[in-house]
Structures are given as C-alpha cells and as structure tokens.
Design an enzyme around this catalytic site. Structure first.
Site, PDB file in Angstrom:
ATOM      1  N   ARG A  80       0.831  -1.202   0.000  1.00 29.55           N
ATOM      2  CA  ARG A  80       0.000   0.000   0.000  1.00 29.55           C
ATOM      3  C   ARG A  80       0.863   1.249   0.000  1.00 29.55           C
ATOM      4  O   ARG A  80       0.545   2.236  -0.661  1.00 29.55           O
ATOM      5  CB  ARG A  80      -0.961  -0.024   1.187  1.00 29.55           C
ATOM      6  CG  ARG A  80      -2.002   1.074   1.112  1.00 29.55           C
ATOM      7  CD  ARG A  80      -3.096   0.881   2.127  1.00 29.55           C
ATOM      8  NE  ARG A  80      -2.605   0.990   3.484  1.00 29.55           N
ATOM      9  CZ  ARG A  80      -3.321   0.661   4.567  1.00 29.55           C
ATOM     10  NH1 ARG A  80      -4.558   0.210   4.440  1.00 29.55           N
ATOM     11  NH2 ARG A  80      -2.812   0.791   5.773  1.00 29.55           N
ATOM     12  N   LYS A 183      -2.755   6.333   1.127  1.00 33.45           N
ATOM     13  CA  LYS A 183      -2.643   6.813   2.504  1.00 33.45           C
ATOM     14  C   LYS A 183      -1.706   8.020   2.543  1.00 33.45           C
ATOM     15  O   LYS A 183      -0.533   7.897   2.931  1.00 33.45           O
ATOM     16  CB  LYS A 183      -2.160   5.670   3.398  1.00 33.45           C
ATOM     17  CG  LYS A 183      -2.518   5.837   4.852  1.00 33.45           C
ATOM     18  CD  LYS A 183      -2.402   4.518   5.579  1.00 33.45           C
ATOM     19  CE  LYS A 183      -2.440   4.660   7.068  1.00 33.45           C
ATOM     20  NZ  LYS A 183      -3.668   5.204   7.625  1.00 33.45           N
ATOM     21  N   GLU A 219     -16.431   5.924   4.354  1.00 34.39           N
ATOM     22  CA  GLU A 219     -15.773   5.300   5.504  1.00 34.39           C
ATOM     23  C   GLU A 219     -15.920   6.149   6.754  1.00 34.39           C
ATOM     24  O   GLU A 219     -16.588   7.180   6.757  1.00 34.39           O
ATOM     25  CB  GLU A 219     -14.326   4.930   5.206  1.00 34.39           C
ATOM     26  CG  GLU A 219     -13.449   6.049   4.771  1.00 34.39           C
ATOM     27  CD  GLU A 219     -12.055   5.535   4.374  1.00 34.39           C
ATOM     28  OE1 GLU A 219     -11.610   4.486   4.872  1.00 34.39           O
ATOM     29  OE2 GLU A 219     -11.401   6.225   3.582  1.00 34.39           O
TER      30      GLU A 219
HETATM   31  N1  PLP Z   1      -9.393   4.105   6.337  1.00 37.34           N
HETATM   32  C1  PLP Z   1      -8.570   5.110   6.666  1.00 37.34           C
HETATM   33  C2  PLP Z   1      -8.860   6.469   6.149  1.00 37.34           C
HETATM   34  C3  PLP Z   1      -7.454   4.867   7.488  1.00 37.34           C
HETATM   35  O1  PLP Z   1      -6.639   5.846   7.848  1.00 37.34           O
HETATM   36  C4  PLP Z   1      -7.217   3.565   7.947  1.00 37.34           C
HETATM   37  C5  PLP Z   1      -6.050   3.279   8.786  1.00 37.34           C
HETATM   38  O2  PLP Z   1      -5.045   2.857   8.311  1.00 37.34           O
HETATM   39  C6  PLP Z   1      -8.103   2.544   7.566  1.00 37.34           C
HETATM   40  C7  PLP Z   1      -9.180   2.855   6.766  1.00 37.34           C
HETATM   41  C8  PLP Z   1      -7.877   1.143   8.015  1.00 37.34           C
HETATM   42  O3  PLP Z   1      -6.848   0.523   7.282  1.00 37.34           O
HETATM   43  P1  PLP Z   1      -5.970  -0.617   7.901  1.00 37.34           P
HETATM   44  O4  PLP Z   1      -6.899  -1.692   8.319  1.00 37.34           O
HETATM   45  O5  PLP Z   1      -5.095  -1.066   6.783  1.00 37.34           O
HETATM   46  O6  PLP Z   1      -5.230  -0.038   9.026  1.00 37.34           O
HETATM   47  C1  COI Z   2      -4.313   3.231  11.405  1.00 37.23           C
HETATM   48  O1  COI Z   2      -5.325   2.588  11.659  1.00 37.23           O
HETATM   49  O2  COI Z   2      -3.187   2.741  11.387  1.00 37.23           O
HETATM   50  C2  COI Z   2      -4.368   4.626  11.088  1.00 37.23           C
HETATM   51  O3  COI Z   2      -3.667   5.038  10.237  1.00 37.23           O
HETATM   52  C3  COI Z   2      -5.153   5.493  11.923  1.00 37.23           C
HETATM   53  C4  COI Z   2      -4.426   6.789  12.152  1.00 37.23           C
HETATM   54  C5  COI Z   2      -4.650   7.749  11.057  1.00 37.23           C
HETATM   55  C6  COI Z   2      -4.685   7.338  13.492  1.00 37.23           C
END
Ligand code: PLP
Ligand code: COI
Length: 339
Positions: A80, A183, A219
């Site tokens: 990612r 991200k 989301e």
């Molecule tokens: N959506 C957003 C905007 C996020 O910042 C995050 C955190 O990383 C997620 C979803 C969840 O992603 P992940 O499960 O890969 O941490």
């Molecule tokens: C995560 O779940 O790792 C995130 O990135 C959340 C963070 C922006 C606080």
C-alpha cells in the site's frame, strides 16, 4: 525497568528510544540510519511541506503469550505504501528496506513492546516524505523514509464497546479520482473539519458519504465501515476509501465462519436494516458502533441496544485478535514472528 501503565495507554504519541531513517539521493536509496532524535533537519522548500508529498502507514507489533513479537501482514502495508508513493509521484521504498526498517524499529525499541494481555500494542508509523526542495509544483528529487514506533492503547476510548458516529455532509474527505484510496496526509487534513464537527457534537468519529451523490457510505474517520445482516458481511465498494488491511482480513475470516461477503455500494438508508455495524482498521481494530447520527437530517440509527457488541462482530474480533497475538492457528499465514 520501564515504568508504563500499559493498560491505561491512550492512542497517543510518546517517545521511544530510536527511529530508523533512510534517504533517497542521487537516484538511489542509501543505508538505514538509526537515530535517537525525534526531530528532522528538513529543507524549508521540501515538497512534503508545501505540496503534500508524503505518505504513511500504520501497523502494529503484538507480543504473544509466548513472549514472541509478531507483525501482522506487513507485506500488505508495504504494497500500500508503494501504491501511495506512486499515486503522488514519490520514489517508493524497496521491499527489503521496508522490512529491514520496520524490524529494526521494533527490535531497537523492544522494551516498549507491551506485554501480552494488557490490551496495548506497539504501533509502527512508516513515513515517506519528499525532502528535496522545489518551489514549482513538481515531485522532489530527494526522499526520506522513516519508521518510528510507540506503545498505544485503544483508538476509541470505548475500546471494544460501542462508539457513536456522526454523518458529515458539509465537507468531503476525498473525491472519486482523488487520493482517497491511498494513505497520504492530505486526506487527513481534509478530514479534520469533519472530525471536529463530530467531536463538537459529542460523537467519536465522522462518517463520510460518497462525495458525488452524498448517498453511499464511504468510511469512518480512519477506519472502514462494515454492516452485518442475514448472515452476510457487507462493506462499501468505493473508489475514494482506503482499502483497509484489517477489513481485507475480516472479509476472509467472515467467509471462514460461513458468512456471505459482499463489497458493494451501501446506501445510507440501508443502515436501518443492519443487525450489527462497526468500524475496522489497524488503530480501531474492530469497533462496534452503537449509534450513527445523520446531523443534517437529524436522523439517528441505533444498534447494540443492550450496550454490547453484536455476536458476529464479537466472534470476528476474537478470531482476528487471537491470530494477531498468536493465540490461535494462523491458517492464512498472516503473521510473522520477528523475535
Ligand atoms: N481508512 C482510513 C482512512 C485509514 O486511515 C485507515 C487506517 O489505516 C483505515 C481505513 C484502516 O486501514 P488498515 O486496516 O489497513 O489499518
Ligand atoms: C491506522 O489505523 O493505522 C491509522 O492510520 C489510523 C491513524 C490515522 C490514526
């Protein structure tokens, strides 16, 4: 001995011993450097500062009952981060350097990896920034990749108890062909008004709708959304949400448990038909949602009527966490023991 009340840790910054840095200069990545400083010496015209050339990741290290330290699906975070870098024309870090940096960052700060059973974990924050100067709007020619770590507790103060979410209609986090699916920091900057509005109204996090129709669920703050009904796990399909590694894993676990899994647009009106709803992400883990308030329409959707997470969310949560800590067999090969 380190003096931390592990069970009381919030999701907040704290200093650890070391961080890892690596520079891309003259067309190549250098060697990893170890630093004990929390500060950077950065050019005033670095593209990260002016034009938002930066991307980050969020991952966790878990200490098992056996004392071993585990990483969860780190290759997905690497992939990612590479997509994020390519999305805003930054030089991606290599897989080997990424792995070496995250491993070193954890091991050099081993005393901060929370003990098993405390509910706390070590959060890893890989960060890639354009460090080279530009004043015209163009990509930098120098980059800095860093990894720092910090022990954290639950993202929502409620932990695995129902959180309250507010629907935001007067600001957007991302656009369909924008950067919502990678991200990068800009997405979080544009989410701040929504976060503030939700907090001001007494809610834990904002829910964003698709920015075109304001009809479909995108989301929730820094987490993906899911709903459960009729033995089916349903989660939004949208070009402007971050593909969550937690959600990807939960979809697999739901399928393993015999649930049907659907990824499709979810009309906000459909909320009233769900038996359970929740938010999921690395920081949020799985957070059951007790109430969703559509502020502008003054409409409330209520869940968890007995004040507790629903049975299916609870089952999925238990299974996910058991795999992450090494308490149950890792049948999908998601976990890597680093020490
Ligand atoms: N959506 C957003 C905007 C996020 O910042 C995050 C955190 O990383 C997620 C979803 C969840 O992603 P992940 O499960 O890969 O941490
Ligand atoms: C995560 O779940 O790792 C995130 O990135 C959340 C963070 C922006 C606080």
């Amino acid at each position: 001995m380190i003096n931390i009340e592990w069970g009381k840790l919030p999701f907040g910054y704290s200093k650890t011993d070391y961080n890892i840095r690596c520079y891309y200069r003259d067309g190549k990545w250098g060697k990893l450097e170890i630093s004990s400083s929390e500060f950077l010496n950065l050019h005033i015209s670095a593209t990260a500062l002016h034009y938002g050339q930066q991307a980050f990741e969020g991952m966790k290290a878990y200490r098992g009952k056996d004392g071993k330290i585990r990483l969860f699906r780190w290759e997905e975070n690497f992939k990612r981060m590479k997509r994020s870098a390519n999305g805003i024309l930054m030089q991606p870090i290599t897989k080997d350097l990424f792995k070496e940096a995250i491993t070193k960052a954890v091991l050099m700060n081993e005393r901060f990896v929370p003990p098993h059973g405390t509910g706390a974990t070590l959060y890893l924050r890989p960060l890639l920034i354009g460090s080279g100067p530009q004043i015209g709007v163009k990509p930098a020619d120098e980059y800095l990749f860093m990894v720092f770590v910090l022990p954290v507790g639950p993202y929502f103060k409620e932990g695995f108890n129902p959180v309250k979410i507010a629907v935001i209609r007067d600001s957007d986090r991302a656009a369909p062909l924008g950067t919502g699916s990678i991200k990068v920091g800009g997405n979080y900057a544009s989410s701040l008004p929504g976060v503030k509005k939700a907090h001001d109204e007494g809610y834990g996090a904002p829910m964003y709708l698709d920015s075109v129709h304001k009809k479909y669920i995108d989301e929730i703050g820094a987490a993906n959304f899911f709903g459960i009904k009729d033995n089916t796990y349903i989660t939004p399909k949208s070009p402007s949400i971050l593909p969550s590694i937690t959600n990807m894993s939960i979809m697999q676990l739901a399928e393993d448990m015999g649930l049907k899994v659907e990824r499709r647009p979810i009309d906000i009106e459909e909320l009233s038909t769900f038996e359970e709803v929740g938010a999921c992400g690395t920081a949020a883990i799985i957070s059951p949602i007790g109430e969703i308030y559509d502020i502008d329409k003054d409409k409330k959707y209520n869940f968890c009527k007995d004040g507790k997470a629903g049975p299916i969310s609870t089952q999925i949560y238990n299974r996910l966490v058991a795999i992450q800590y090494g308490d149950e067999p890792d049948s999908h090969n998601w976990v890597e023991i680093i020490k």
